[in-house]
Every structure is written in structure tokens, then in C-alpha cells.
Design a protein around this motif. Structure first.
Motif, short mmCIF file in Angstrom:
data_model
loop_
_atom_site.label_atom_id
_atom_site.label_comp_id
_atom_site.label_asym_id
_atom_site.label_seq_id
_atom_site.Cartn_x
_atom_site.Cartn_y
_atom_site.Cartn_z
N VAL A 1 31.46 26.84 40.19
CA VAL A 1 33.33 27.76 39.98
C VAL A 1 33.66 28.73 41.37
CG1 VAL A 1 35.09 28.95 38.93
CG2 VAL A 1 33.54 27.31 37.30
N SER A 2 34.11 28.15 42.44
CA SER A 2 34.27 28.97 43.66
C SER A 2 34.94 30.81 42.75
CB SER A 2 35.93 28.33 44.68
OG SER A 2 36.30 29.60 45.38
N VAL A 3 34.05 31.23 43.64
CA VAL A 3 34.58 32.99 43.80
C VAL A 3 35.33 33.53 44.05
CG1 VAL A 3 31.95 33.24 43.06
CG2 VAL A 3 32.78 33.76 45.67
N ASP A 4 36.33 32.59 44.83
CA ASP A 4 37.29 32.67 45.56
C ASP A 4 38.56 32.70 44.88
OD1 ASP A 4 39.25 33.17 47.63
OD2 ASP A 4 39.75 31.12 47.28
N PRO A 5 39.14 34.11 44.67
CA PRO A 5 40.31 34.51 43.43
C PRO A 5 41.82 33.65 44.26
CG PRO A 5 40.14 36.56 45.07
CD PRO A 5 38.76 35.36 45.53
N GLU B 1 41.56 32.75 32.94
CA GLU B 1 39.40 31.56 32.48
C GLU B 1 38.32 32.26 33.22
OE1 GLU B 1 38.13 27.17 31.87
OE2 GLU B 1 40.07 27.65 31.36
N TRP B 2 39.50 32.50 35.10
CA TRP B 2 38.55 32.60 36.06
C TRP B 2 38.13 33.86 35.87
CZ3 TRP B 2 38.95 36.62 40.19
CH2 TRP B 2 37.91 36.13 40.46
N ALA B 3 38.67 35.16 35.67
CA ALA B 3 38.38 36.12 35.05
C ALA B 3 36.76 36.27 34.04
CB ALA B 3 39.09 37.29 34.67
N ASP B 4 37.53 36.21 33.09
CA ASP B 4 36.23 35.92 32.27
C ASP B 4 34.14 34.76 32.91
OD1 ASP B 4 38.02 36.95 30.31
OD2 ASP B 4 37.78 35.26 29.73
N ILE B 5 35.07 33.63 33.59
CA ILE B 5 33.77 33.42 34.47
C ILE B 5 33.65 34.55 35.05
CG2 ILE B 5 32.60 31.46 35.53
CD1 ILE B 5 35.44 29.75 34.51
N MET B 6 33.55 34.69 36.31
CA MET B 6 33.43 36.18 37.01
C MET B 6 32.26 36.85 36.18
SD MET B 6 34.34 34.64 39.67
CE MET B 6 33.89 33.52 38.97
N LYS B 7 33.34 37.48 34.87
CA LYS B 7 32.80 38.70 33.77
C LYS B 7 30.94 38.37 34.14
CE LYS B 7 36.93 40.59 32.43
NZ LYS B 7 37.79 41.05 31.25
N ARG B 8 30.61 37.19 32.82
CA ARG B 8 29.86 36.75 32.92
C ARG B 8 29.12 36.40 33.93
NH1 ARG B 8 33.26 33.62 29.50
NH2 ARG B 8 32.93 31.14 31.13
N ARG C 1 30.14 39.31 38.17
CA ARG C 1 30.81 40.00 38.94
C ARG C 1 32.91 39.90 39.29
NH1 ARG C 1 30.38 37.10 43.83
NH2 ARG C 1 28.28 35.49 43.77
N ASN C 2 33.27 41.11 40.32
CA ASN C 2 34.32 41.30 39.50
C ASN C 2 34.97 40.28 38.92
OD1 ASN C 2 37.41 43.21 40.04
ND2 ASN C 2 36.47 44.33 40.98
N PRO C 3 36.32 40.67 37.79
CA PRO C 3 36.92 39.56 37.64
C PRO C 3 38.36 40.23 38.32
CG PRO C 3 36.88 41.63 36.24
CD PRO C 3 35.94 41.99 37.07
N GLU C 4 38.37 39.82 39.01
CA GLU C 4 40.29 40.53 40.50
C GLU C 4 39.51 39.96 41.48
OE1 GLU C 4 41.54 44.51 40.12
OE2 GLU C 4 41.36 44.44 38.17
N THR C 5 38.36 40.17 41.63
CA THR C 5 38.32 39.69 43.85
C THR C 5 37.20 38.62 43.83
OG1 THR C 5 36.32 41.39 43.17
CG2 THR C 5 38.51 42.31 44.48
N GLY C 6 36.30 38.78 42.36
CA GLY C 6 35.31 37.54 42.90
C GLY C 6 33.65 38.75 43.15
N GLU C 7 33.90 39.24 43.96
CA GLU C 7 32.48 40.26 44.45
C GLU C 7 31.67 40.55 43.24
OE1 GLU C 7 32.16 40.26 48.01
OE2 GLU C 7 33.92 39.43 48.26
#
Length: 79
Positions: free
Chosen positions: A29-33, A60-67, A70-76
Motif C-alpha cells: 500500500v502506498s503511503v501517498d494520501p 481503510e487507508w488511514a487504518d492501515i497507516m495507523k497499523r 504512520r500519520n493517518p492523514e499524511t502517511g508520514e
């Protein structure tokens, strides 16, 4: 030889945006929001074709980033 996402995670990138990728089950999954693309891993090999990628819904992407810490808004990465 099968794909080891932990080993290659720092050297492969989203072919569309060049953003980093995180391994989530049978997908990268790309971290690009903005694009939130996910690429399938088939038979242990990542399919890094933009035409094969699908867009992950924002929640769903925000949940993946949290796991993946990574920041669920920026992917950083969260430090």
C-alpha cells in the motif's frame, strides 16, 4: 525465490508517485494520501503495475497507516 517485503520495503516504491510502500497482507500500500494505491502480491511476487493497482478508501487507508506507525492523514512516519 519469493518476495520479502521487510527486506525490500526501503528500496521499492509506488511506480506512479514514487511514494514508499507498506506491506499489508497480500498487498503493498502506498503511503501517498492522494492516490492511496494498493498493489497485489501474487504467488509471493509484487505486481507493480499501475493498471493492476486499486485505490484504497480513505478510512481503510488511514487504518492501515495507523497499523504501520504512520500519520493517518499524511502517511508520514510517526516518531
Amino acid at each position: 525465490m519469493s518476495f520479502d517485503p521487510q527486506t525490500l520495503q526501503d528500496i521499492i516504491a509506488c511506480p506512479k508517485t514514487k511514494a514508499k510502500l507498506v506491506c499489508e497482507g497480500d498487498f503493498l500500500v502506498s503511503v501517498d494520501p492522494d492516490t492511496r494505491l494498493k498493489y497485489p502480491i501474487k504467488d509471493g511476487i509484487p505486481v507493480m503495475l499501475v493498471d493492476e493497482a486499486t485505490e484504497v478508501p480513505l478510512d481503510e487507508w488511514a487504518d492501515i497507516m495507523k497499523r504501520h506507525d504512520r500519520n493517518p492523514e499524511t502517511g508520514e512516519l510517526v516518531s
